[in-house]
Design a protein around this motif. Sequence first.
Motif, PDB file in Angstrom:
ATOM      1  N   ALA A  84       7.985  84.311  32.792  1.00 31.50           N
ATOM      2  CA  ALA A  84       7.974  85.086  31.488  1.00 31.50           C
ATOM      3  C   ALA A  84       7.906  86.469  31.952  1.00 31.50           C
ATOM      4  CB  ALA A  84       6.942  84.808  30.325  1.00 31.50           C
ATOM      5  N   LEU A  85       7.267  86.854  32.486  1.00 28.86           N
ATOM      6  CA  LEU A  85       6.996  88.078  33.246  1.00 28.86           C
ATOM      7  C   LEU A  85       8.300  88.827  33.833  1.00 28.86           C
ATOM      8  CD1 LEU A  85       3.203  88.494  34.296  1.00 28.86           C
ATOM      9  CD2 LEU A  85       4.084  89.662  32.172  1.00 28.86           C
ATOM     10  N   THR A  86       8.670  87.973  34.732  1.00 28.88           N
ATOM     11  CA  THR A  86       9.907  88.225  35.496  1.00 28.88           C
ATOM     12  C   THR A  86      11.195  88.625  34.644  1.00 28.88           C
ATOM     13  OG1 THR A  86       9.115  87.133  37.461  1.00 28.88           O
ATOM     14  CG2 THR A  86      11.454  87.569  37.443  1.00 28.88           C
ATOM     15  N   LEU A  87      11.383  87.634  33.460  1.00 30.72           N
ATOM     16  CA  LEU A  87      12.201  87.821  32.563  1.00 30.72           C
ATOM     17  C   LEU A  87      12.038  89.232  31.780  1.00 30.72           C
ATOM     18  CD1 LEU A  87      12.478  84.161  31.138  1.00 30.72           C
ATOM     19  CD2 LEU A  87      14.445  85.420  32.257  1.00 30.72           C
ATOM     20  N   TRP A  88      10.802  89.426  31.451  1.00 30.35           N
ATOM     21  CA  TRP A  88      10.661  90.733  30.835  1.00 30.35           C
ATOM     22  C   TRP A  88      11.000  91.871  31.715  1.00 30.35           C
ATOM     23  CZ3 TRP A  88       7.278  94.566  32.450  1.00 30.35           C
ATOM     24  CH2 TRP A  88       7.160  95.759  31.499  1.00 30.35           C
ATOM     25  N   TRP A  89      10.639  91.807  33.067  1.00 25.59           N
ATOM     26  CA  TRP A  89      11.152  92.979  33.764  1.00 25.59           C
ATOM     27  C   TRP A  89      12.563  92.986  33.984  1.00 25.59           C
ATOM     28  CZ3 TRP A  89      13.686  93.403  38.492  1.00 25.59           C
ATOM     29  CH2 TRP A  89      13.524  94.740  39.135  1.00 25.59           C
ATOM     30  N   LEU A  90      13.451  91.709  34.010  1.00 25.86           N
ATOM     31  CA  LEU A  90      14.845  91.928  34.253  1.00 25.86           C
ATOM     32  C   LEU A  90      15.250  92.337  32.811  1.00 25.86           C
ATOM     33  CD1 LEU A  90      15.540  88.493  35.498  1.00 25.86           C
ATOM     34  CD2 LEU A  90      15.775  90.713  36.904  1.00 25.86           C
ATOM     35  N   SER A  91      14.737  92.460  31.806  1.00 24.70           N
ATOM     36  CA  SER A  91      15.436  92.894  30.484  1.00 24.70           C
ATOM     37  C   SER A  91      15.147  94.351  30.560  1.00 24.70           C
ATOM     38  CB  SER A  91      14.606  92.229  29.411  1.00 24.70           C
ATOM     39  OG  SER A  91      13.317  92.767  29.042  1.00 24.70           O
ATOM     40  N   THR A  92      14.132  94.743  31.003  1.00 26.70           N
ATOM     41  CA  THR A  92      13.712  96.496  30.999  1.00 26.70           C
ATOM     42  C   THR A  92      14.525  96.969  32.374  1.00 26.70           C
ATOM     43  OG1 THR A  92      11.763  95.968  32.413  1.00 26.70           O
ATOM     44  CG2 THR A  92      11.659  95.883  29.849  1.00 26.70           C
ATOM     45  N   HIS A  93      15.138  96.485  33.178  1.00 28.46           N
ATOM     46  CA  HIS A  93      15.730  97.031  34.291  1.00 28.46           C
ATOM     47  C   HIS A  93      17.285  96.754  34.505  1.00 28.46           C
ATOM     48  CE1 HIS A  93      11.477  97.489  35.335  1.00 28.46           C
ATOM     49  NE2 HIS A  93      11.753  98.560  36.087  1.00 28.46           N
ATOM     50  N   SER A  94      17.903  96.375  33.436  1.00 24.99           N
ATOM     51  CA  SER A  94      19.347  95.922  33.254  1.00 24.99           C
ATOM     52  C   SER A  94      20.194  97.263  33.033  1.00 24.99           C
ATOM     53  CB  SER A  94      19.368  94.596  32.395  1.00 24.99           C
ATOM     54  OG  SER A  94      19.148  95.083  31.021  1.00 24.99           O
ATOM     55  N   GLY A  95      19.891  98.250  33.076  1.00 29.58           N
ATOM     56  CA  GLY A  95      20.791  99.338  32.653  1.00 29.58           C
ATOM     57  C   GLY A  95      21.862  99.575  33.430  1.00 29.58           C
ATOM     58  N   SER A  96      21.664  99.381  34.983  1.00 29.21           N
ATOM     59  CA  SER A  96      22.765  99.629  35.823  1.00 29.21           C
ATOM     60  C   SER A  96      23.246  98.224  36.218  1.00 29.21           C
ATOM     61  CB  SER A  96      22.264  99.980  37.129  1.00 29.21           C
ATOM     62  OG  SER A  96      23.328  99.849  38.050  1.00 29.21           O
ATOM     63  N   ALA A  97      24.293  97.553  35.933  1.00 25.70           N
ATOM     64  CA  ALA A  97      24.899  96.435  36.228  1.00 25.70           C
ATOM     65  C   ALA A  97      25.179  96.064  37.716  1.00 25.70           C
ATOM     66  CB  ALA A  97      26.201  96.149  35.672  1.00 25.70           C
ATOM     67  N   TYR A  98      25.562  97.096  38.435  1.00 24.11           N
ATOM     68  CA  TYR A  98      25.680  97.042  39.827  1.00 24.11           C
ATOM     69  C   TYR A  98      24.355  96.801  40.697  1.00 24.11           C
ATOM     70  CZ  TYR A  98      26.536  97.902  44.844  1.00 24.11           C
ATOM     71  OH  TYR A  98      26.376  98.066  46.198  1.00 24.11           O
ATOM     72  N   GLY A  99      23.391  97.550  40.076  1.00 25.27           N
ATOM     73  CA  GLY A  99      21.858  97.562  40.427  1.00 25.27           C
ATOM     74  C   GLY A  99      21.328  96.056  40.383  1.00 25.27           C
ATOM     75  N   SER A 100      21.396  95.565  39.214  1.00 28.85           N
ATOM     76  CA  SER A 100      20.850  94.048  38.746  1.00 28.85           C
ATOM     77  C   SER A 100      21.680  93.316  39.448  1.00 28.85           C
ATOM     78  CB  SER A 100      21.298  93.872  37.217  1.00 28.85           C
ATOM     79  OG  SER A 100      20.971  92.610  37.128  1.00 28.85           O
ATOM     80  N   GLN A 101      23.187  93.401  39.930  1.00 28.21           N
ATOM     81  CA  GLN A 101      23.884  92.300  40.690  1.00 28.21           C
ATOM     82  C   GLN A 101      23.323  92.284  41.998  1.00 28.21           C
ATOM     83  OE1 GLN A 101      27.926  92.684  40.286  1.00 28.21           O
ATOM     84  NE2 GLN A 101      28.471  91.367  42.178  1.00 28.21           N
TER      85      GLN A 101
END
Length: 261
Positions: A84-101
């Motif tokens: 759950a915490l990791t999902l929250w972190w992913l949701s708050t750091h998804s501004g850059s699509a390339y960085g997320s990928q």
Amino acid sequence: MDFGYSVAGFFVGAIVGLTGVGGGSLMTPLLVLLFGIHPAVAVGTDLLYAAMTKAGGAVVHGRNGTVDWRIVAALGTGSVPAAALTLWWLSTHSGSAYGSQSLISGTLGVALVLTACALLFRARLQALAERPGIGEFRERHLRTLTIATGAVLGMLVTISSVGAGALGTAALVFLYPRLSAVRIVGSDIAHAVPLTLVAGMGHWWLGNVDWTLLGALLVGSLPGIALGSQIAARMPERFLRPLLASMLFGIGGKLSLNLLG
């Protein structure tokens, strides 16, 4: 393209039936490298794929009495909140699509290499757990170590979809060296169901699940698992595990370059 997904599902299902591991380790890289699926969508779809396929195995193991529910509960105490915490972190750091990928595919690569190592050195892990000093420390802090292991698995599985099978099994071999192999497998599968379900639903909420892709994968995986399970009785494990580990090293090395790039 749907036919290709089903073929991939059949291939991965057969490998899982043969070796007991390799679902996330193979399916997610195939979706990313072969079909060009965005890593986030590949991870999210594979998590729900794993939850659905492993649920049946958990039911069978539960009916056969080959699940240690205390171990499952301890692992879940760490893994579900971590997911759950990791999902929250992913949701708050998804501004850059390339960085997320880059993050997801790079983490996936590292997880694959760790999975391969766990497959190759499983016997040594078991022997290490029984050594004086290590064994005493492990016994004194067994529940705490189990919860911590669950937390690490929860984070890793949520980001990469890899680890619930091979890494989870390797951790249980180290923590519970006297537990029978079938109970280790059964407990690991039972724990993987709620973990992958929570992580998968979280990725669905983030928009990272392709339901059409999921259906196509399941169409192929169900007969693949059945076939692989039948062949497993005739195929030596000493041949299968090094083969799978070699595949994971190659794929993991390629994806790990994303963390350097």
